[in-house]
Design an enzyme around this catalytic site. Sequence first.
Site, PDB file in Angstrom:
ATOM      1  N   TYR A  38       0.833  -1.202   0.000  1.00 14.04           N
ATOM      2  CA  TYR A  38       0.000   0.000   0.000  1.00 14.04           C
ATOM      3  C   TYR A  38       0.869   1.255   0.000  1.00 14.04           C
ATOM      4  O   TYR A  38       0.626   2.202  -0.756  1.00 14.04           O
ATOM      5  CB  TYR A  38      -0.921  -0.021   1.226  1.00 14.04           C
ATOM      6  CG  TYR A  38      -1.667   1.274   1.445  1.00 14.04           C
ATOM      7  CD1 TYR A  38      -2.686   1.670   0.583  1.00 14.04           C
ATOM      8  CD2 TYR A  38      -1.324   2.120   2.505  1.00 14.04           C
ATOM      9  CE1 TYR A  38      -3.350   2.869   0.771  1.00 14.04           C
ATOM     10  CE2 TYR A  38      -1.994   3.317   2.703  1.00 14.04           C
ATOM     11  CZ  TYR A  38      -3.007   3.686   1.827  1.00 14.04           C
ATOM     12  OH  TYR A  38      -3.659   4.882   2.011  1.00 14.04           O
ATOM     13  N   GLU A  60     -11.665   5.204   5.111  1.00 10.64           N
ATOM     14  CA  GLU A  60     -11.049   5.976   6.198  1.00 10.64           C
ATOM     15  C   GLU A  60     -12.033   6.143   7.350  1.00 10.64           C
ATOM     16  O   GLU A  60     -11.654   6.080   8.522  1.00 10.64           O
ATOM     17  CB  GLU A  60     -10.572   7.339   5.702  1.00 10.64           C
ATOM     18  CG  GLU A  60      -9.400   7.300   4.741  1.00 10.64           C
ATOM     19  CD  GLU A  60      -8.100   6.844   5.371  1.00 10.64           C
ATOM     20  OE1 GLU A  60      -8.049   6.662   6.606  1.00 10.64           O
ATOM     21  OE2 GLU A  60      -7.121   6.665   4.627  1.00 10.64           O
ATOM     22  N   TRP A  68      -5.361   0.760  10.162  1.00 12.31           N
ATOM     23  CA  TRP A  68      -5.531   0.811   8.718  1.00 12.31           C
ATOM     24  C   TRP A  68      -5.272  -0.559   8.097  1.00 12.31           C
ATOM     25  O   TRP A  68      -5.899  -0.936   7.101  1.00 12.31           O
ATOM     26  CB  TRP A  68      -4.603   1.866   8.125  1.00 12.31           C
ATOM     27  CG  TRP A  68      -4.756   2.043   6.643  1.00 12.31           C
ATOM     28  CD1 TRP A  68      -3.797   1.893   5.691  1.00 12.31           C
ATOM     29  CD2 TRP A  68      -5.946   2.434   5.942  1.00 12.31           C
ATOM     30  NE1 TRP A  68      -4.312   2.164   4.447  1.00 12.31           N
ATOM     31  CE2 TRP A  68      -5.630   2.493   4.573  1.00 12.31           C
ATOM     32  CE3 TRP A  68      -7.254   2.723   6.347  1.00 12.31           C
ATOM     33  CZ2 TRP A  68      -6.566   2.838   3.594  1.00 12.31           C
ATOM     34  CZ3 TRP A  68      -8.193   3.067   5.382  1.00 12.31           C
ATOM     35  CH2 TRP A  68      -7.850   3.119   4.020  1.00 12.31           C
TER      36      TRP A  68
END
Length: 204
Positions: A38, A60, A68
């Site tokens: 990522y 988010e 995350w």
Amino acid sequence: MNARERHDPGSLYLGMPPKKTHAAIRCHWATSPLMIEYHDKEWGVPVHDDRGLFEFLILEGAQAGLSWETILNKRENYRRAFDHFDAAKIARYDAEKSRELMANAGIVRNRLKIASTISNAKAFLDVQKEFGSFDSYIWQFVGGRPKVNRWRSSQRLPARTPESDAMSKDLKSRGFRFVGSTICYAFMQAVGMVNDHAADCIHR
């Protein structure tokens, strides 16, 4: 004799020094294979596709209170569960669909977050109608161009900025939920509105 020489006698025989390897330096949070991928391919890369922007906005918000990496592990499940983040379809979800989502173990089964995804889809469509695209609207908070920061260390990044404060306030006024300033700043980092790669990061 060092460990390499003990296991590689040929290097001594040829009179050659052991080969030096240089590990790539990345932002401190990119440690697992998923997070490294990522970091290397998406984080800080400008996104101007409306569906991509909507996906990050929803993900988010889903992250609130979680890591995350947890969300990235569920990303494909989210895409399947939410019609690949087609806001027009999500805006039409009814109570039955909401119950179906609450039973889906592949996503974060939080009633408020699921409800906010549906209401955010409606607000998103309103923004598209007013500005022509969500891209045109959201990028105005950085003047239409990525803001490149010069942090010496990725461990010293701010959690919010005046820009994320302004974005959060405006999104909330338009009916968006789970868009606090900290969430907005993480979104800005994710879609490349700000480039927060540390000064020594290979992707600076």
